[in-house]
Design a protein around this motif. Structure first.
Motif, PDB file in Angstrom:
ATOM      1  N   ALA A   1      -0.826  10.276  -1.802  1.00  0.00           N
ATOM      2  CA  ALA A   1      -0.129  10.368  -0.513  1.00  0.00           C
ATOM      3  C   ALA A   1       1.207  11.065  -0.704  1.00  0.00           C
ATOM      4  O   ALA A   1       1.895  10.875  -1.708  1.00  0.00           O
ATOM      5  CB  ALA A   1       0.090   8.972   0.059  1.00  0.00           C
ATOM      6  N   SER A   2       1.563  11.859   0.311  1.00  0.00           N
ATOM      7  CA  SER A   2       2.836  12.567   0.296  1.00  0.00           C
ATOM      8  C   SER A   2       3.330  12.735   1.721  1.00  0.00           C
ATOM      9  O   SER A   2       2.537  12.956   2.638  1.00  0.00           O
ATOM     10  CB  SER A   2       2.658  13.945  -0.345  1.00  0.00           C
TER      11      SER A   2
ATOM     12  N   VAL B   1       5.129  11.679  -4.907  1.00  0.00           N
ATOM     13  CA  VAL B   1       3.805  11.234  -4.455  1.00  0.00           C
ATOM     14  C   VAL B   1       3.646   9.742  -4.720  1.00  0.00           C
ATOM     15  O   VAL B   1       4.334   9.173  -5.566  1.00  0.00           O
ATOM     16  CB  VAL B   1       2.658  12.011  -5.149  1.00  0.00           C
ATOM     17  N   ARG B   2       2.729   9.150  -3.978  1.00  0.00           N
ATOM     18  CA  ARG B   2       2.349   7.747  -4.145  1.00  0.00           C
ATOM     19  C   ARG B   2       0.833   7.711  -4.240  1.00  0.00           C
ATOM     20  O   ARG B   2       0.157   8.257  -3.378  1.00  0.00           O
ATOM     21  CB  ARG B   2       2.821   6.916  -2.951  1.00  0.00           C
TER      22      ARG B   2
ATOM     23  N   MET C   1       0.845  -1.176   0.000  1.00  0.00           N
ATOM     24  CA  MET C   1       0.000   0.000   0.000  1.00  0.00           C
ATOM     25  C   MET C   1       0.887   1.235   0.000  1.00  0.00           C
ATOM     26  O   MET C   1       2.014   1.190   0.454  1.00  0.00           O
ATOM     27  CB  MET C   1      -0.886  -0.075   1.240  1.00  0.00           C
ATOM     28  N   SER C   2       0.356   2.314  -0.447  1.00  0.00           N
ATOM     29  CA  SER C   2       1.189   3.499  -0.642  1.00  0.00           C
ATOM     30  C   SER C   2       1.138   4.504   0.506  1.00  0.00           C
ATOM     31  O   SER C   2       1.674   5.583   0.381  1.00  0.00           O
ATOM     32  CB  SER C   2       0.794   4.188  -1.943  1.00  0.00           C
ATOM     33  N   PHE C   3       0.498   4.171   1.621  1.00  0.00           N
ATOM     34  CA  PHE C   3       0.446   5.096   2.751  1.00  0.00           C
ATOM     35  C   PHE C   3       1.551   4.787   3.738  1.00  0.00           C
ATOM     36  O   PHE C   3       1.843   3.634   4.028  1.00  0.00           O
ATOM     37  CB  PHE C   3      -0.900   5.009   3.475  1.00  0.00           C
ATOM     38  N   ARG C   4       2.119   5.851   4.305  1.00  0.00           N
ATOM     39  CA  ARG C   4       3.159   5.716   5.315  1.00  0.00           C
ATOM     40  C   ARG C   4       2.775   6.546   6.536  1.00  0.00           C
ATOM     41  O   ARG C   4       1.993   7.492   6.424  1.00  0.00           O
ATOM     42  CB  ARG C   4       4.496   6.216   4.756  1.00  0.00           C
TER      43      ARG C   4
ATOM     44  N   TYR D   1      -4.617  13.005  -0.098  1.00  0.00           N
ATOM     45  CA  TYR D   1      -5.581  13.864  -0.802  1.00  0.00           C
ATOM     46  C   TYR D   1      -6.479  12.983  -1.669  1.00  0.00           C
ATOM     47  O   TYR D   1      -5.988  12.214  -2.498  1.00  0.00           O
ATOM     48  CB  TYR D   1      -4.835  14.885  -1.664  1.00  0.00           C
ATOM     49  N   VAL D   2      -7.798  13.113  -1.496  1.00  0.00           N
ATOM     50  CA  VAL D   2      -8.753  12.169  -2.080  1.00  0.00           C
ATOM     51  C   VAL D   2      -9.736  12.861  -3.023  1.00  0.00           C
ATOM     52  O   VAL D   2     -10.322  13.883  -2.683  1.00  0.00           O
ATOM     53  CB  VAL D   2      -9.547  11.456  -0.953  1.00  0.00           C
ATOM     54  N   ASP D   3      -9.908  12.255  -4.195  1.00  0.00           N
ATOM     55  CA  ASP D   3     -10.930  12.690  -5.145  1.00  0.00           C
ATOM     56  C   ASP D   3     -11.501  11.443  -5.811  1.00  0.00           C
ATOM     57  O   ASP D   3     -10.953  10.347  -5.649  1.00  0.00           O
ATOM     58  CB  ASP D   3     -10.329  13.641  -6.185  1.00  0.00           C
TER      59      ASP D   3
END
Length: 178
Positions: free
Chosen positions: A25-26, A71-72, A1-4, A10-12
């Motif tokens: 994610a950043s 970004v991821r 998964m790309s979250f750390r 940021y979601v759309d």
């Protein structure tokens, strides 16, 4: 998964040809640099980048620049369900993953008709996860340029073909739910 841990996410979404929820994610320390780079892409008088309003040649240019950012991106895809079913499925899965991975802040593009349901859903996810550390809020797209990346990737996925290939470099995970 790309979250750390400590990421800002940021979601759309896109509702064309399926339901796509996209999270960019950043690391907090990279957000300002990315925001500055994205704002530099605005045309005179433009407050935000909205992918459906751009020409194909400009889309290609924008994607090339977006893929250079630190970004991821994760994409949740729901097909063969109504928007009313698809949004809580995908946003709930995103929020669970974000809470599990220690995301600091979730910023969702504002749609006033959905805010109340989104807040209830995310609060329930955080309650089940046993955490209240993750902040979440809705925001207008001109307030957070990183929302433009999520918008662009959502547009690419809903349009398919070569557009998906163009964002492969930043898309780190894809979840399809049927």
């Amino acid at each position: 998964m790309s979250f750390r841990p400590a990421d800002r996410v940021y979601v759309d979404e896109s509702k064309a040809r399926g339901y796509y929820v996209v999270a960019t994610a950043s690391a907090v320390g990279d957000v300002q640099t990315s925001d500055r780079a994205l704002r530099a892409l605005l045309k005179p008088g433009q407050r935000r980048i909205h992918f459906k309003s751009e020409s194909d040649s400009r889309r290609r240019q924008l994607l090339s620049r977006m893929c250079e950012l630190e970004v991821r991106v994760s994409v949740w895809i729901v097909r063969q369900r109504s928007d009313k079913e698809a949004r809580p499925l995908s946003l709930g899965a995103l929020a669970e993953q974000a809470a599990r991975n220690g995301v600091a802040q979730l910023i969702i593009e504002r749609d006033e008709s959905l805010e109340r349901a989104d807040r209830r859903l995310i609060a329930e996810v955080l309650r089940r996860a046993g955490t209240s550390d993750m902040q979440y809020r809705h925001a207008m797209p001109h307030e957070h340029p990183m929302l433009w990346v999520s918008d662009a990737v959502a547009w690419c996925y809903s349009n398919g073909g070569d557009w998906i290939r163009r964002v492969d470099g930043i898309v780190k995970s894809r979840v399809t739910q049927l």
